[in-house]
Scaffold this motif. Structure first.
Motif, PDB file in Angstrom:
ATOM      1  N   ASP A  26       0.848  -1.194   0.000  1.00  0.00           N
ATOM      2  CA  ASP A  26       0.000   0.000   0.000  1.00  0.00           C
ATOM      3  C   ASP A  26       0.883   1.244   0.000  1.00  0.00           C
ATOM      4  O   ASP A  26       1.869   1.324   0.738  1.00  0.00           O
ATOM      5  CB  ASP A  26      -0.911   0.006   1.235  1.00  0.00           C
ATOM      6  CG  ASP A  26      -2.006  -1.052   1.151  1.00  0.00           C
ATOM      7  OD1 ASP A  26      -2.210  -1.624   0.067  1.00  0.00           O
ATOM      8  OD2 ASP A  26      -2.654  -1.302   2.190  1.00  0.00           O
ATOM      9  N   GLU A  49      -3.108   4.227  -1.302  1.00  0.00           N
ATOM     10  CA  GLU A  49      -3.547   3.723  -2.600  1.00  0.00           C
ATOM     11  C   GLU A  49      -3.160   2.258  -2.718  1.00  0.00           C
ATOM     12  O   GLU A  49      -2.028   1.868  -2.406  1.00  0.00           O
ATOM     13  CB  GLU A  49      -2.912   4.524  -3.734  1.00  0.00           C
ATOM     14  CG  GLU A  49      -3.396   4.092  -5.122  1.00  0.00           C
ATOM     15  CD  GLU A  49      -2.833   4.977  -6.221  1.00  0.00           C
ATOM     16  OE1 GLU A  49      -3.582   5.812  -6.754  1.00  0.00           O
ATOM     17  OE2 GLU A  49      -1.627   4.826  -6.531  1.00  0.00           O
ATOM     18  N   ARG A  50      -4.125   1.438  -3.190  1.00  0.00           N
ATOM     19  CA  ARG A  50      -3.881   0.014  -3.406  1.00  0.00           C
ATOM     20  C   ARG A  50      -4.509  -0.380  -4.745  1.00  0.00           C
ATOM     21  O   ARG A  50      -5.731  -0.400  -4.881  1.00  0.00           O
ATOM     22  CB  ARG A  50      -4.483  -0.815  -2.277  1.00  0.00           C
ATOM     23  CG  ARG A  50      -4.293  -2.332  -2.426  1.00  0.00           C
ATOM     24  CD  ARG A  50      -5.111  -3.081  -1.395  1.00  0.00           C
ATOM     25  NE  ARG A  50      -4.771  -2.673  -0.031  1.00  0.00           N
ATOM     26  CZ  ARG A  50      -5.559  -2.914   1.022  1.00  0.00           C
ATOM     27  NH1 ARG A  50      -6.729  -3.535   0.855  1.00  0.00           N
ATOM     28  NH2 ARG A  50      -5.197  -2.511   2.225  1.00  0.00           N
ATOM     29  N   GLU A  51      -3.663  -0.629  -5.733  1.00  0.00           N
ATOM     30  CA  GLU A  51      -4.149  -1.037  -7.052  1.00  0.00           C
ATOM     31  C   GLU A  51      -5.226  -0.078  -7.574  1.00  0.00           C
ATOM     32  O   GLU A  51      -6.346  -0.479  -7.914  1.00  0.00           O
ATOM     33  CB  GLU A  51      -4.674  -2.474  -7.009  1.00  0.00           C
ATOM     34  CG  GLU A  51      -3.604  -3.493  -6.649  1.00  0.00           C
ATOM     35  CD  GLU A  51      -4.156  -4.900  -6.564  1.00  0.00           C
ATOM     36  OE1 GLU A  51      -5.398  -5.054  -6.654  1.00  0.00           O
ATOM     37  OE2 GLU A  51      -3.362  -5.839  -6.400  1.00  0.00           O
ATOM     38  N   ASP A  52      -4.891   1.216  -7.593  1.00  0.00           N
ATOM     39  CA  ASP A  52      -5.774   2.276  -8.102  1.00  0.00           C
ATOM     40  C   ASP A  52      -6.998   2.538  -7.222  1.00  0.00           C
ATOM     41  O   ASP A  52      -7.874   3.350  -7.580  1.00  0.00           O
ATOM     42  CB  ASP A  52      -6.243   1.975  -9.531  1.00  0.00           C
ATOM     43  CG  ASP A  52      -5.086   1.929 -10.508  1.00  0.00           C
ATOM     44  OD1 ASP A  52      -4.126   2.689 -10.305  1.00  0.00           O
ATOM     45  OD2 ASP A  52      -5.141   1.126 -11.452  1.00  0.00           O
TER      46      ASP A  52
END
Length: 326
Positions: A283, A315-318
């Motif tokens: 993250d 942010e995590r994978e957009d």
């Protein structure tokens, strides 16, 4: 008798190096294969090598300092003339790599884990800082020079750890000033901009020495800080805690909550105490209190002052989400 012969042999070699001067030190660096590509591999006594590398070496690792990217490994090559660490004041310093020798001096000392030392002349990285007898004074990295005091402590300590009382300092107008203060340490009354006058009753003259005193102090030890804020002087009792960030790890005080970050502000590790935040390794930290951040300095400007809680945007994978910490 054998130990005496070995000691005399090493003494002769180092005296010979002093006699022959700079070229002999460069030749020793070459013969010992102390610099290989982007790593430093300095042979030491007891068939060991001091490694500086940002990736783990392919060798039997005895111990590792993740803050300064130092490793101690077994030396399979067993170089006959190991480097010594100079314990005395040097008469002169040289920067040495496989191709050249540069005379100069340390012009700015290492201040803790985050600000490494600088040399008076341009040096290639990696290279070694030696004295005229080829004794080790420091190692040159792309971020600066790791000084011998830190190298020596790494070699002597059984387990690598550093002390922390929640402050980072700098030299400003001949005064040691608090550059940032950890708001997550309960009872931390020291603030950004405070002048540090004394540490355990001794006058504080430079940030380099103060940070060494703090970092090298045993975990759990208690100390007294004499602080000046505006025109008021106060004494503060502080306890040494284990340092969690710095050097080649991010150092943004969130480590104190159990969150470790890389230099790109992505989570590297989550301690058990931080599992309840619902975060995952990888993250990326994007904002603090609705302020966008890109660097460690951006974080300090938002998180440096005591408050009830901070709002962090990850942010995590957009996908972006907020987490409250206190």
């Amino acid at each position: 008798m054998l130990r005496l012969l070995v000691a005399l042999h090493l003494l002769f070699f180092n005296l010979y190096a002093c006699k022959d001067g700079l070229d002999s030190c460069r030749q020793k660096v070459i013969d010992s294969e102390s610099i290989v590509e982007q790593t430093i591999q300095v042979p030491l006594k007891n068939n060991q090598r001091l490694i500086f590398s940002t990736t783990p070496p392919k060798a039997k690792i005895i111990k590792h300092d993740p803050y300064l990217s130092l490793y101690l490994i077994e030396d399979e090559k067993k170089f006959k003339y190991p480097f010594l660490i100079n314990i005395n004041m040097p008469l002169g310093l040289i920067g040495v790599d496989n191709k050249r020798v540069v005379e100069g001096k340390i012009v700015k000392k290492q201040v803790g884990l985050n600000t490494l030392a600088t040399f008076s002349e341009p040096l290639s990285a990696p290279s070694l800082i030696l004295n005229s007898c080829c004794a080790l004074e420091g190692i040159v990295t792309e971020r600066g020079i790791i000084e011998k005091e830190y190298i020596e402590r790494f070699l002597k300590t059984k387990e690598v750890s550093y002390g922390d009382i929640g402050i980072r300092v700098k030299d400003e107008n001949s005064t040691v000033v608090v550059a940032s203060s950890n708001p997550f340490i309960q009872g931390n009354l020291v603030q950004e901009g405070d002048a540090v006058l004394e540490f355990d009753g001794k006058k504080v003259k430079e940030s380099a020495q103060l940070m060494r005193d703090i970092l090298f102090s045993p975990i759990g030890s208690r100390h007294t800080l004499k602080i000046k804020r505006a025109d008021k002087v106060a004494m503060h009792k502080v306890a040494t805690q284990k340092r969690a960030g710095g050097g080649y790890r991010a150092d943004i005080f969130l480590e104190f909550l159990g969150l470790s970050f890389d230099k790109n502000l992505r989570i590297l590790h989550i301690d058990k105490q931080a599992m309840h935040y619902g975060l995952k390794v990888g993250d990326k930290l994007m904002q603090i209190n609705k302020k966008g951040i890109r660097t460690q300095e951006d974080i300090f400007s938002q998180i440096n002052k005591p408050k009830n809680e901070d709002n962090l945007l990850f942010e995590r994978e957009d996908f972006q989400f907020f987490v409250k910490v206190n």
